[in-house]
Design a protein around this motif. Structure first.
Motif, PDB file in Angstrom:
ATOM      1  N   ASP A   1       8.678 143.999  98.657  1.00 14.89           N
ATOM      2  CA  ASP A   1       9.571 142.994  99.249  1.00 14.89           C
ATOM      3  C   ASP A   1      10.982 143.026  98.655  1.00 14.89           C
ATOM      4  O   ASP A   1      11.876 142.352  99.167  1.00 14.89           O
ATOM      5  CB  ASP A   1       8.964 141.595  99.158  1.00 14.89           C
ATOM      6  CG  ASP A   1       8.736 141.118  97.730  1.00 14.89           C
ATOM      7  OD1 ASP A   1       9.270 141.728  96.783  1.00 14.89           O
ATOM      8  OD2 ASP A   1       8.006 140.118  97.558  1.00 14.89           O
TER       9      ASP A   1
ATOM     10  N   GLN B   1      -1.908 148.911 108.059  1.00 15.14           N
ATOM     11  CA  GLN B   1      -1.859 148.089 106.840  1.00 15.14           C
ATOM     12  C   GLN B   1      -3.262 147.884 106.295  1.00 15.14           C
ATOM     13  O   GLN B   1      -4.190 147.555 107.046  1.00 15.14           O
ATOM     14  CB  GLN B   1      -1.221 146.738 107.148  1.00 15.14           C
ATOM     15  CG  GLN B   1      -1.145 145.816 105.945  1.00 15.14           C
ATOM     16  CD  GLN B   1      -0.444 144.508 106.278  1.00 15.14           C
ATOM     17  OE1 GLN B   1       0.473 144.469 107.084  1.00 15.14           O
ATOM     18  NE2 GLN B   1      -0.891 143.431 105.650  1.00 15.14           N
TER      19      GLN B   1
ATOM     20  N   ASP C   1      -3.453 143.009  91.799  1.00 19.26           N
ATOM     21  CA  ASP C   1      -2.725 141.738  91.839  1.00 19.26           C
ATOM     22  C   ASP C   1      -2.346 141.344  90.413  1.00 19.26           C
ATOM     23  O   ASP C   1      -3.027 141.685  89.445  1.00 19.26           O
ATOM     24  CB  ASP C   1      -3.610 140.640  92.432  1.00 19.26           C
ATOM     25  CG  ASP C   1      -3.921 140.843  93.902  1.00 19.26           C
ATOM     26  OD1 ASP C   1      -3.201 141.599  94.573  1.00 19.26           O
ATOM     27  OD2 ASP C   1      -4.915 140.252  94.373  1.00 19.26           O
ATOM     28  N   ASN C   2      -1.247 140.605  90.295  1.00 18.23           N
ATOM     29  CA  ASN C   2      -0.787 140.046  89.014  1.00 18.23           C
ATOM     30  C   ASN C   2      -0.178 141.073  88.067  1.00 18.23           C
ATOM     31  O   ASN C   2       0.168 140.740  86.933  1.00 18.23           O
ATOM     32  CB  ASN C   2      -1.926 139.319  88.273  1.00 18.23           C
ATOM     33  CG  ASN C   2      -2.599 138.281  89.133  1.00 18.23           C
ATOM     34  OD1 ASN C   2      -1.935 137.485  89.788  1.00 18.23           O
ATOM     35  ND2 ASN C   2      -3.927 138.291  89.142  1.00 18.23           N
TER      36      ASN C   2
ATOM     37  N   GLU D   1       7.739 136.163  91.574  1.00 17.78           N
ATOM     38  CA  GLU D   1       6.589 136.947  91.994  1.00 17.78           C
ATOM     39  C   GLU D   1       6.912 137.720  93.277  1.00 17.78           C
ATOM     40  O   GLU D   1       7.619 137.213  94.162  1.00 17.78           O
ATOM     41  CB  GLU D   1       5.374 136.044  92.207  1.00 17.78           C
ATOM     42  CG  GLU D   1       4.852 135.451  90.901  1.00 17.78           C
ATOM     43  CD  GLU D   1       3.574 134.664  91.086  1.00 17.78           C
ATOM     44  OE1 GLU D   1       3.361 134.140  92.204  1.00 17.78           O
ATOM     45  OE2 GLU D   1       2.781 134.578  90.123  1.00 17.78           O
ATOM     46  N   HIS D   2       6.358 138.946  93.359  1.00 19.47           N
ATOM     47  CA  HIS D   2       6.631 139.828  94.484  1.00 19.47           C
ATOM     48  C   HIS D   2       5.334 140.248  95.163  1.00 19.47           C
ATOM     49  O   HIS D   2       4.229 139.974  94.679  1.00 19.47           O
ATOM     50  CB  HIS D   2       7.381 141.071  94.004  1.00 19.47           C
ATOM     51  CG  HIS D   2       8.747 140.790  93.476  1.00 19.47           C
ATOM     52  ND1 HIS D   2       9.857 140.676  94.280  1.00 19.47           N
ATOM     53  CD2 HIS D   2       9.191 140.593  92.202  1.00 19.47           C
ATOM     54  CE1 HIS D   2      10.931 140.422  93.542  1.00 19.47           C
ATOM     55  NE2 HIS D   2      10.550 140.369  92.279  1.00 19.47           N
ATOM     56  N   GLN D   3       5.510 140.979  96.279  1.00 16.20           N
ATOM     57  CA  GLN D   3       4.370 141.468  97.055  1.00 16.20           C
ATOM     58  C   GLN D   3       4.628 142.909  97.470  1.00 16.20           C
ATOM     59  O   GLN D   3       5.757 143.287  97.786  1.00 16.20           O
ATOM     60  CB  GLN D   3       4.183 140.586  98.300  1.00 16.20           C
ATOM     61  CG  GLN D   3       3.017 141.001  99.194  1.00 16.20           C
ATOM     62  CD  GLN D   3       2.817 140.010 100.320  1.00 16.20           C
ATOM     63  OE1 GLN D   3       2.244 138.945 100.147  1.00 16.20           O
ATOM     64  NE2 GLN D   3       3.293 140.362 101.510  1.00 16.20           N
TER      65      GLN D   3
ATOM     66  N   THR E   1      -2.790 144.524 100.205  1.00 19.26           N
ATOM     67  CA  THR E   1      -1.623 143.773  99.751  1.00 19.26           C
ATOM     68  C   THR E   1      -1.801 143.438  98.281  1.00 19.26           C
ATOM     69  O   THR E   1      -2.830 142.885  97.878  1.00 19.26           O
ATOM     70  CB  THR E   1      -1.440 142.478 100.561  1.00 19.26           C
ATOM     71  OG1 THR E   1      -1.248 142.805 101.937  1.00 19.26           O
ATOM     72  CG2 THR E   1      -0.234 141.700 100.045  1.00 19.26           C
ATOM     73  N   LEU E   2      -0.822 143.816  97.486  1.00 19.14           N
ATOM     74  CA  LEU E   2      -0.793 143.461  96.070  1.00 19.14           C
ATOM     75  C   LEU E   2       0.095 142.243  95.918  1.00 19.14           C
ATOM     76  O   LEU E   2       1.284 142.275  96.261  1.00 19.14           O
ATOM     77  CB  LEU E   2      -0.257 144.633  95.239  1.00 19.14           C
ATOM     78  CG  LEU E   2      -1.116 145.899  95.273  1.00 19.14           C
ATOM     79  CD1 LEU E   2      -0.380 147.067  94.608  1.00 19.14           C
ATOM     80  CD2 LEU E   2      -2.449 145.655  94.589  1.00 19.14           C
ATOM     81  N   SER E   3      -0.487 141.174  95.401  1.00 22.29           N
ATOM     82  CA  SER E   3       0.211 139.891  95.349  1.00 22.29           C
ATOM     83  C   SER E   3       0.556 139.496  93.916  1.00 22.29           C
ATOM     84  O   SER E   3      -0.021 140.000  92.952  1.00 22.29           O
ATOM     85  CB  SER E   3      -0.671 138.799  95.973  1.00 22.29           C
ATOM     86  OG  SER E   3      -0.996 139.118  97.308  1.00 22.29           O
ATOM     87  N   ARG E   4       1.507 138.573  93.807  1.00 21.74           N
ATOM     88  CA  ARG E   4       1.918 137.980  92.530  1.00 21.74           C
ATOM     89  C   ARG E   4       2.336 139.047  91.512  1.00 21.74           C
ATOM     90  O   ARG E   4       2.035 138.986  90.330  1.00 21.74           O
ATOM     91  CB  ARG E   4       0.810 137.097  91.954  1.00 21.74           C
ATOM     92  CG  ARG E   4       0.387 135.963  92.879  1.00 21.74           C
ATOM     93  CD  ARG E   4      -0.748 135.135  92.308  1.00 21.74           C
ATOM     94  NE  ARG E   4      -1.948 135.942  92.084  1.00 21.74           N
ATOM     95  CZ  ARG E   4      -2.809 136.291  93.040  1.00 21.74           C
ATOM     96  NH1 ARG E   4      -2.611 135.905  94.295  1.00 21.74           N
ATOM     97  NH2 ARG E   4      -3.880 137.011  92.752  1.00 21.74           N
TER      98      ARG E   4
ATOM     99  N   VAL F   1       2.874 145.856 100.082  1.00 21.41           N
ATOM    100  CA  VAL F   1       1.908 146.134 101.146  1.00 21.41           C
ATOM    101  C   VAL F   1       1.716 147.643 101.243  1.00 21.41           C
ATOM    102  O   VAL F   1       2.693 148.402 101.344  1.00 21.41           O
ATOM    103  CB  VAL F   1       2.393 145.571 102.495  1.00 21.41           C
ATOM    104  CG1 VAL F   1       1.415 145.955 103.607  1.00 21.41           C
ATOM    105  CG2 VAL F   1       2.552 144.065 102.424  1.00 21.41           C
TER     106      VAL F   1
END
Length: 480
Positions: free
Chosen positions: A57, A97, A30-31, A86-88, A100-103, A90
């Motif tokens: 995304d 699934q 993440d980040n 910011e993107h995501q 999930t990698l966030s931000r 999966v």
């Protein structure tokens, strides 16, 4: 008995399923910041032979790959132009699934390495502060488009595939551990380009260039005994900072799959006295790094920092000034590289302190070089004035410079010069600007017939002569 066996089998299968799940290295987190307009690499482990899918995304279709027989996999995500968004991502294994990698940001990613003056965090070292650190830490949340992944020291005798170090969003909680030099570099580049900037901060205080180079190369260096130094360097639970190859094995090699824009390098203090070998060894190291990260000289620039003045090198003739000279030589023989000077960035009281508190200007000067040479903003100056030639006029030496088309400053009270006569003994000298020639007139009441001039050519002899853009004159000697 049959029921017990079934329960054990079910437990074993469940454990197998858990262990087969996708696992990512710390740096894929993440980040994170992905390099824009490229194919950014993701990698990890999963069940052997499994199909791994990544759905970003910003892409209309998922990207698939297969894990090999050992469960290792890699895939490439095509990234768009950078944007402040910011993107995501999966990740799925065999259609299920899992992560999930966030931000996630898309921008510019730089790899910052070297020894303690690159490692030095905004929080400072023992009795060694960073200028304006409290303000930088307090306001760090104003720069959330700057992300950093600090990599902990991890010495290994053989190359490994993983190390610690996750991406962090800048805030008062995270910023104290950020490399100060890299932070100021990132802030300036972000401010100018107005896009996200990511820094992988991978440095180890006191490390030599041989520490960041693989064993198969270092073992050809006749002055390095790898086995002996690795044995002597072990002290219970940590490696000695001077130990060869362990930084490459434990910190560089595990990160080689990450897609980056280029390298920042602040190192050399531990190689002082090795000016005869350092340029070629650094060139070799840079070649390895570029190959490891899947790039070329054209695609991966290498920008470095001149070692700062410090009396601890010894002011007798002259290991530190010779080393600075060899650093500039290294920059001239390494393709697509450059070096910034730091001769003016110390306080008088820092004469015995190897960690100067001025890191903002170091980072800014690296940023100016990247903005000019990598990003094409040619109106941003990045080349310091360098010695060109001299002329002797009686008791005065007139010095001319390259990269000083608009002249120099200040006009008088210039510090850092020395003169010598035929005896080779150097004495402090006064200097004033010849504004019509854009040159400097140097004299000393102790040298009536000068033959040579030095500037900043001691372990600790800061000067104040600069270009009109504020870039310092590079230390030099005319009698090379």
């Amino acid at each position: 008995m049959n029921r017990l066996m079934l329960l054990l089998l079910a437990g074993w299968l469940s454990a197998g399923e858990v262990s087969a799940r996708i696992e990512l290295p710390d740096i894929v987190s993440d980040n994170m910041v992905l390099q824009q307009q490229t194919e950014a690499r993701l990698w990890g482990t999963a069940k052997a032979g499994a199909t791994i899918s990544a759905k970003a995304d910003w892409l209309t279709q998922a990207v698939d790959t297969k894990a090999d027989g050992n469960g290792n996999w890699q895939l490439l995500l095509k990234t768009p132009s950078a944007e402040k968004k910011e993107h995501q991502i999966v990740l799925s294994e065999d259609g299920q699934q899992q992560l999930t990698l966030s931000r996630v940001l898309i921008g510019e990613v730089w790899f910052a390495s070297g020894q303690s003056n690159m490692e030095m965090p905004l929080d400072g070292f023992w009795n060694c502060p960073v200028k304006n650190a409290n303000e930088e830490i307090a306001t760090a949340s104003e720069n959330t488009w700057v992300r950093m992944a600090p990599i902990p020291q991890n010495g290994q005798t053989k190359p490994v595939e993983s190390c610690k170090g996750k991406w962090q969003v800048s805030s008062p909680e995270t910023a104290p551990r950020f490399s100060a030099t890299a932070w100021f570099f990132a802030k300036m580049v972000q401010r100018v380009l107005d896009i996200p900037i990511g820094i992988i901060a991978c440095a180890w205080g006191g490390s030599r260039v041989e520490g960041w180079t693989p064993e198969e190369i270092v073992k050809t260096y006749g002055d390095v005994d790898i086995k002996k130094e690795q044995k002597d360097g072990w002290n219970g639970s940590w490696w000695h900072y001077n130990t060869p190859v362990i930084m490459y094995n434990g910190m560089l090699h595990p990160l080689r799959h990450y897609t980056i824009r280029g390298f920042l390098w602040y190192q050399g203090e531990s190689n002082v006295g090795k000016d005869q070998t350092y340029p070629e060894r650094l060139k070799t190291m840079v070649g390895v790094w570029r190959s490891e990260f899947g790039g070329t000289a054209q695609s991966l620039p290498f920008y470095m920092v001149e070692i700062a003045p410090w009396a601890g090198y010894g002011n007798e003739w002259p290991s530190a000034p010779l080393f600075r000279e060899c650093q500039h030589h290294a920059a001239s023989i390494i393709e697509n590289s450059g070096i910034i000077s730091t001769n003016d960035l110390v306080e008088p009281y820092e004469v015995n302190q190897i960690h100067p508190w001025e890191k903002r200007e170091v980072g800014n000067r690296l940023a100016y070089m990247a903005l000019n040479r990598t990003y094409g903003l040619k109106n941003i100056a990045c080349d310091s004035p360098e010695y060109d030639r001299m002329e002797v006029h009686g008791d005065t030496i007139e010095v001319y410079f390259k990269y000083a088309e608009q002249g120099l400053s200040p006009w008088q009270d210039i510090t850092g010069f020395e003169l010598s006569g035929a005896d080779g003994q150097f004495y402090p000298a006064g200097a004033v600007l010849n504004e019509s020639h854009k040159s400097v007139m140097v004299t000393s009441d102790k040298v009536k017939a000068p033959t040579a001039v030095h500037y900043g050519f001691r372990a600790f002899l800061p000067g104040n002569l600069k270009s009109v853009r504020g870039l310092p004159v590079v230390p030099f000697r005319s009698d090379k």
